[in-house]
Each structure stands twice: as structure tokens, then as C-alpha cells.
Write an enzyme that holds these catalytic residues in place. Structure first.
Site, mmCIF file in Angstrom:
data_model
loop_
_atom_site.group_PDB
_atom_site.id
_atom_site.type_symbol
_atom_site.label_atom_id
_atom_site.label_comp_id
_atom_site.label_asym_id
_atom_site.label_seq_id
_atom_site.Cartn_x
_atom_site.Cartn_y
_atom_site.Cartn_z
ATOM 1 N N GLN A 125 -24.087 -12.725 41.730
ATOM 2 C CA GLN A 125 -23.247 -11.930 40.726
ATOM 3 C C GLN A 125 -24.215 -12.243 39.506
ATOM 4 O OE1 GLN A 125 -19.467 -13.250 40.547
ATOM 5 N NE2 GLN A 125 -18.518 -12.133 38.980
ATOM 6 N N GLY A 126 -24.391 -11.363 38.677
ATOM 7 C CA GLY A 126 -25.137 -11.708 37.282
ATOM 8 C C GLY A 126 -24.443 -11.094 36.160
ATOM 9 N N SER A 128 -22.899 -13.497 33.399
ATOM 10 C CA SER A 128 -23.053 -14.492 32.243
ATOM 11 C C SER A 128 -24.468 -14.484 31.551
ATOM 12 C CB SER A 128 -22.909 -15.892 32.716
ATOM 13 O OG SER A 128 -21.325 -16.004 32.991
ATOM 14 N N GLU A 243 -11.578 -11.454 42.101
ATOM 15 C CA GLU A 243 -12.097 -12.715 42.097
ATOM 16 C C GLU A 243 -11.082 -13.820 41.907
ATOM 17 O OE1 GLU A 243 -16.045 -14.852 40.232
ATOM 18 O OE2 GLU A 243 -15.201 -13.061 39.111
ATOM 19 N N ASN A 371 -10.315 -21.691 32.837
ATOM 20 C CA ASN A 371 -8.853 -21.784 32.976
ATOM 21 C C ASN A 371 -8.379 -21.493 31.585
ATOM 22 O OD1 ASN A 371 -9.389 -22.069 35.697
ATOM 23 N ND2 ASN A 371 -7.918 -23.947 35.878
ATOM 24 N N GLU A 372 -9.100 -22.216 30.568
ATOM 25 C CA GLU A 372 -8.824 -21.796 29.149
ATOM 26 C C GLU A 372 -8.629 -20.030 28.945
ATOM 27 O OE1 GLU A 372 -10.889 -23.940 30.048
ATOM 28 O OE2 GLU A 372 -9.358 -25.558 30.006
#
Lengths: 388, 364
Positions: A125-126, A128, A243, A371-372
Site C-alpha cells: 500500500q502506498g 503516506s 482497514e 489512534n489520535e
């Protein structure tokens, strides 16, 4: 409400159990973050494909079994019960697969899904980039249309298993004049294409578990674009729902880890000085149970026409914190031997697995959207709190 | 395998929730606090008209013949409005205990059968005392008391007991300490059957508390989200700050994962109440944690206002703190889970989500 498996479901469980017991490798595979381990895991994917077990929810025409979500959960339960190998193609089968089913053309499904199901093509997966992590809409890498092709320039980072994978699904800016969420498209790139450079990044455990990928005038056909040009953000959000939500981390994985934790506790309970460990063990098992119940509830809702919304962010927080809690508790139970690397003279076989799992669990609150960020999503989209 | 509620169950819940929202407001609750009985007689009649006390009574005994799964969403709705009336204990615990006794051949069976129609139509109110709860809520408004003497089940007129009222942190609760004399005449059930009846009652009681705690938690979260939008500081809503968002997001996560545990427990109790310890204790612990976290974080978001008598949040917080310790506190229920997990031959793991804990029971 009827919380009993049907006769057909029980028969399906029996069928899965029998096949797995006959085929699951008897010795543990090497880590798929090594070249040799990656190939062993690819081989396992091919073995699964022979029984059409690669992704049971897909239609038979694409190499699946046409199972519903409850059957998928049963499959996962049996899969983790026998401690079968981790899925090296998880980015493909759990994330891209469902997205392709929703947005792909028939030709794209024929081309990509079948080879994903057969284990021939492993996906990374690309999304970021160095300047676009939590703020994914800040993506800079460009794919500029040139006739029947896109010309891609830029950089992706933190791509799990990209060092050995065959393909990567990316989000690129196809309209350089558009900003933020507009002008992005969802495009597949073969990692052996001319102009692609993959630079491994060593993770906390020392293995090259993820990579940085450079694109220098890489050309791919327009056929490799999923959905319409400019629809990339919308499609990515639907992938992200899978996801965080249902598929990437099925409850069975945590239930089996919690079961091993209870067994470890039984062995060590007379040596425990920290009384809070007992409470932690019980909590881990019950939280894994809660995650399973919640997943069955979600599956039932989806099967009767409902959908999965911002509550998928609750799932991601819950399973990632649960995984850390399970492994941190195991480390506490193992005490002064917890630090031993697998394979040392004095390290029992299970020790290495707990240590690997402990290190891996620490990545849970970071990948698939920190998680933030998930808490922001819950607050704004589920609870309706103000953005500004 | 289907975890959905039916359209009818959801519609019934919506109907009851509408009435509760209209009639059980902070103002009417505060009026109860200042009243002699602590009850709203008009509301009690409307709940009876809706058939709520009779829900778990079989049709041939004058009830609606519904199950714990049908009732659980209503118990949750009672929690949402912080209903002071002891409807959940009456309908989900005391009345089903009478039904179970009525189904036995013991001498008490006949007495229970005779009594059930008037309990179902609300003319007789029954409060229940279980060894796990030192005090009985609203014993002073009940006509009859179901009480334990060892394992025996006794039924006495409330007027035959000596009640000493005890003030609760939650002014909506009317607790009494009870002194009474068991007699041959008051005994409804004894022996191993009676022990099982009390075990079922405990599971039903804890299930009812879990569902109410879930409703309390949701309601606290909802009103605090609204407060975080309305309250302006530094020229914007305080709810725009991530530090505030994350406090409330954590509450949402706790609630989200307590819900299915409570619903599963309702299902298990409906199938085999005596064998539902594991499912019920899970539900009670999870819902208790959700409610306690909501009370803590919601008060924090309300700031000094949340620490006042004036702020209505106290109604839900105090009820959460009180109910969390009722029908077995967290320690009691964690211990039951602990014993269950560690007993020899416990079947654990991914294939046992619906196994051991109740599948085996269904087959019995």
C-alpha cells in the site's frame, strides 16, 4: 437474534478445519520480512488458493468461495485456531480486494483479483509520503496523464512489505492545480516498473518490514486507475473503512493470542508478585471476546443491508490497544526472561513469539491511521463535535 | 447466526423511549427527590398500560410472553433517562422469579400462579432482596417482598417487615434495610431448586443493571457532546479542542464494545439463565467500565459546572456510581469470569465465542 450456528455453518467450519489441519505447515515459516520468509509465505498463499481459500468472501469466478461475512468469520476462527501463517498479501486481500470489488471494472477485477486470490501477485500500500502522514490530503506525488498512460513522479514511504511485494496501490495527485482532497486518483503500479526504486527501511526488530519508494517518470497505463480520475480520496476512505473496520484484524487473531495468554498465566500464576497481572489477563480475554461479539454484530448488520461508518474507528482503537495489552501482559508474566531473543540457548520456543508479537503490537496504534486521528474521526463524525 | 434485533423489538423500544423521554426529565426526577414516595404514580400507570411489568410473564399467566432479548433495549432506555422507578428489577428479576416458581410443583408454585395476574397488571408490586444487595430499593412502596433465607425463597407482605430507610448517594434510590421473620407459610421454594432460582435472579439483576448502565453512559456522553458545542471559550466551542474530543471519543469506544456484550448476555439469559454467569459478568463489567468512564470524563468536560448540584449531569453520574455496585460489584463479576477462565477443561479460543459459554447449554 439467534446466536447459534446453523447446520450449514457448522458443516462449513468442519470443512475448513479439516482442510487446514491437512495443509497448514507443520514447522513455523520464517518472518515474511525476510526474502526467504516472504517466498515461503507466497507459497502458502498459493496452497490456500488451490482450495479456493485465498479469500473466501470473493465470488467463485475470481477464485473465492462466495461466502458471507459470518462464514468468513468462521474461516478466520479456524485459521487462527491452528496458528496458520500470517497473510503476506493482507494489504491486497483485505484492503484492496474489497475496494476493487466495489469500484473496479469487470476487466480490472479479472486482471487483478484473480491473481491476488491465486497468490501470484502480492500487494503493498502506498499512501503516506514524507510530508503526508496523518494529513493524507497533503499528498504531493503526481501522476500526470499522457495519452493512454500516467507519468508518475514522487515518493511514498512506510509501505509495509513493499521490499518484496509485486504491486503497490497508491494515491497520486492527478490534477496538480487542485488542492487537498480534490484532484487525487487511486492508481496501481508494478514495483518492477522502470523508474521505481524501493529502499528498505529497517523496523524496530531490525528487519526491512517497510520501504520508501521513489518514482522517477514511471509510466503506467490508464487501465491501472481505479474509479474515475479525481475520485482517489473517496475510494481511499472506503478502503480505510475496511482497514480500520472489519477485515484487516479479525477478532480470531486476538482471541487466540488471549487464549495463549491464559495458558501462560496458568503456568506462571504461582510466581506472580504483581497482583494486577491477574486482572490484566482476564481483561485481555474478555476484550478479545467483546471484539468478537462486536464483529458478529457488525457482520449481521452488513448482511441485512446496513453499513459500516465512523464506528470502524472505534474498532481500530480497540483492537490495537487490546493487542498491546495482551503482549505487554505476556511480557510481565515472562518477567526477567522476557527480553531473550528467539533462538537463544535459554529461550523457550514460545518466548520468541511473545517478543515478536510485543514489538509488532506497538505499531498498531500508529498504522492504518494513528489512534489520535481515529479519536478525531469518532468525535467529529460519530459524536458530531465541531471541527473548528 | 444473527445478531440483529427485529424490527418489532426496535419499534417497541422506540415507543417506550418516546414516553420515557417526554415524562422522565431532570425536572420530574428532581420532583421525585423531594416527594415522599420518590415515585411518579402517573408514569407508573402509563408503563403498566404499555404492558411493561407483564412482558416476561407467559401469556397463559396473564402476561405478554416475551423474552429477555425483547426487554433488554427497554432496560437500556430506562437507563438513558435515569428512570428512578424500579421497573427493571420488577419486570426482569422479581416477576420472572415468580414465574419460575409458578412453573414448579412446589407448594409455593400455586401461590405464585395465583399472584402473577395481579403482578402482571400492576396492581401488586413486588420488590426483591438478594444476598448480594444489602438493601432493597423501593421496598417501602412494594406490596410484597421476595426474600432469601439461606437458599430458600420467601414471599412476605411488606407490612410484615421492619424497614429502616438508608439514604443513597443517588437521591433517586430509596433503600431500606430489612428485618423479617421467615415462616413455613412464607416459604415459596427450597432445596437445590431454590438455589438455582437465586442464581438466575442474580444473573437477571446484573443483566438489568448492565443495560441501564449502558443507557446511562450513552446519555451522559450525548449531553456532554452538546455542552462541548454550546460552551464557548477562547472564541470557540470547547468541543473543538482535541483534548476534549479525545476524552469523549474514549467514552464512545467503551460504550461501543459494551453493547454487544450486554445484548449477548440478554440472549444467553433468555436461553439458560442459570448458565449465563460468564456472559452476564462480562456484560456487567464492560457496561460498568463504560458508565464510570463516562461519568469521569463527562464531569471533566463540564468543568466546575459539572461539580454543581444544579447541573443535571449529577442525575446520571450518581446513578452510575450507585448501580455499578449493585447486583455484584466489578470484583464479584471479575472473579466469576476468572474462575470460569481457569477452571479445568475450559474451552477457550476463537471458535468458542458462542461455544462453551452457551452453545453447550442450548444443546442440553
Amino acid at each position: 437474534m439467534d446466536l447459534v450456528y446453523s447446520t450449514e455453518q457448522q458443516a462449513f467450519r468442519g470443512e475448513v478445519r479439516q482442510w487446514l489441519e491437512e495443509h497448514v505447515p507443520t514447522t513455523a515459516l520464517e518472518s515474511f520480512d525476510t526474502a526467504a520468509g516472504f517466498e515461503q509465505h507466497r507459497q502458502w498463499e498459493k496452497t490456500l488458493a488451490q482450495g479456493n481459500w485465498g479469500m473466501v468472501t470473493w465470488p467463485k469466478a475470481y477464485g473465492g468461495l462466495g461466502c458471507n461475512l459470518i462464514e468468513w468469520l468462521i474461516f478466520e476462527e479456524e485459521y487462527y485456531r491452528v496458528n496458520a501463517p500470517l497473510r503476506v498479501n493482507q494489504n491486497g486481500i483485505f484492503l484492496l480486494g474489497p475496494t476493487l470489488m466495489e469500484y473496479g471494472t469487470e476487466a480490472q477485477k479479472q486482471r487483478f483479483i484473480t491473481k491476488m486470490a491465486s497468490g501470484e501477485e502480492i500487494w503493498a500500500q502506498g499512501w503516506s509520503e514524507p510530508g503526508a502522514g496523518s494529513d493524507m490530503a497533503a499528498i504531493q506525488s503526481k501522476a500526470i496523464r499522457d495519452g493512454d498512460e500516467y507519468v508518475i513522479n514522487g515518493q511514498k514511504i512506510w509501505s509495509t512489505r513493499a521490499v518484496f511485494a509485486d504491486w503497490i496501490f497508491c494515491i497520486f495527485r492527478t490534477d496538480p492545480d487542485a488542492s487537498r482532497h480534490a484532484g487525487l486518483s487511486f492508481i496501481f503500479v508494478p514495483l518492477n516498473a522502470p523508474g521505481v526504486t524501493v529502499r528498505p527501511i529497517r523496523q524496530l526488530n531490525g528487519l526491512p518490514g517497510f520501504a520508501e519508494i521513489f518514482f522517477d517518470n514511471v509510466r503506467v497505463p490508464v487501465f491501472n486507475r481505479l474509479g474515475e480520475e479525481g475520485e482517489g480520496w473517496k475510494i481511499a476512505m472506503s478502503t480505510a473503512g475496511f482497514e480500520r473496520g472489519l477485515m484487516l484484524r479479525s477478532p480470531a487473531r486476538f482471541q487466540e493470542a488471549a487464549k495463549r495468554l491464559v495458558a501462560l498465566y496458568r503456568k506462571k500464576r504461582n510466581d506472580i508478585l504483581d497482583l494486577s497481572v491477574e486482572d490484566a489477563v482476564v481483561r485481555c480475554y474478555m476484550d478479545a471476546q467483546a471484539y468478537a461479539l462486536s464483529t458478529y454484530q457488525t457482520a449481521s448488520r452488513l448482511m441485512s443491508g446496513g453499513n459500516i461508518g465512523a464506528e470502524s474507528s472505534c474498532n481500530k482503537i480497540f483492537w490495537s490497544e487490546l493487542d498491546m495489552q495482551i503482549h505487554a501482559t505476556a511480557m510481565n508474566l515472562l518477567g526477567s526472561k522476557a527480553e531473550l531473543e528467539p533462538g537463544c540457548d535459554d529461550a523457550a520456543a514460545e518466548l520468541g513469539a511473545w517478543l515478536d508479537g510485543f514489538l509488532f503490537s506497538l505499531s498498531g496504534p500508529i498504522y492504518a491511521g494513528t489512534n489520535e486521528i481515529q479519536r478525531n474521526i469518532i468525535a467529529e463524525r460519530m459524536l458530531g463535535m465541531p471541527k473548528k | 447466526m444473527d445478531f440483529n434485533f427485529t424490527e418489532e423489538q426496535l419499534a417497541f423500544r422506540d415507543g417506550v423511549a418516546d414516553i420515557l423521554r417526554d415524562e422522565v426529565t431532570p425536572a420530574t426526577i428532581r420532583r421525585r427527590w423531594d416527594s415522599d414516595t420518590g415515585l411518579d404514580a402517573g408514569l407508573s400507570h402509563r408503563l403498566i398500560d404499555f404492558g411493561l411489568p407483564a412482558m416476561l410473564v407467559p401469556e397463559d399467566m396473564g402476561g405478554l410472553g416475551l423474552s429477555e432479548v425483547d426487554f433488554i433495549l427497554l432496560a437500556q432506555a430506562c437507563g438513558s433517562v435515569a428512570l428512578p422507578e424500579p421497573l427493571v428489577d420488577e419486570a426482569l428479576v422479581a416477576t420472572p422469579l415468580l414465574v419460575e416458581i409458578a412453573n414448579t410443583t412446589m407448594t409455593g408454585g400455586e401461590r405464585a400462579r395465583a399472584l402473577l395476574p395481579e403482578v402482571a397488571n400492576g396492581t401488586t408490586r413486588v420488590a426483591i432482596g438478594h444476598w448480594i444487595n444489602p438493601y432493597i430499593n423501593f421496598a417501602d412502596s412494594a406490596d410484597l417482598l421476595l426474600l432469601a433465607h439461606g437458599d430458600e425463597v420467601h414471599l412476605i407482605a411488606a407490612s410484615d417487615a421492619q424497614l429502616v430507610s438508608q439514604r443513597s448517594l443517588d437521591p433517586s434510590r430509596r433503600l431500606s434495610k430489612i428485618t423479617w421473620q421467615p415462616s413455613q407459610a412464607s416459604r415459596l421454594a427450597d432445596g437445590p431448586v431454590a438455589a438455582t432460582l437465586w442464581r438466575c435472579a442474580l444473573n437477571r439483576g446484573a443483566l438489568g443493571i448492565a443495560a441501564q448502565l449502558l443507557g446511562l453512559a450513552e446519555a451522559m456522553l450525548q449531553q456532554t457532546v452538546q455542552y462541548s458545542i454550546d460552551r464557548q471559550q477562547f472564541g470557540r466551542s470547547i468541543g473543538a479542542n482535541q483534548a476534549v474530543k479525545h476524552l469523549l471519543a474514549d467514552c464512545a469506544v467503551k460504550i461501543e464494545f459494551a453493547k454487544p456484550a450486554v445484548y449477548r448476555a440478554a440472549y444467553t439469559v433468555s436461553v439458560a439463565p442459570a448458565r449465563a454467569d460468564f456472559a452476564v459478568s462480562h456484560a456487567k463489567v464492560a457496561a460498568g467500565q463504560a458508565a464510570l468512564l463516562c461519568a469521569k470524563n463527562c464531569m471533566q468536560v463540564h468543568g466546575a459546572m459539572g461539580y454543581t448540584w444544579e447541573c443535571d449531569l449529577q442525575i446520571w453520574m450518581k446513578r452510575s456510581w450507585a448501580l455499578d455496585k449493585n447486583w455484584g460489584d466489578a470484583g464479584f463479576h471479575k472473579n466469576r469470569i476468572h474462575e470460569w477462565l481457569l477452571r479445568p477443561g475450559a474451552l477457550l479460543g476463537a471458535d468458542q465465542t458462542f461455544g462453551n459459554a452457551h452453545l453447550a447449554v442450548v444443546a442440553e
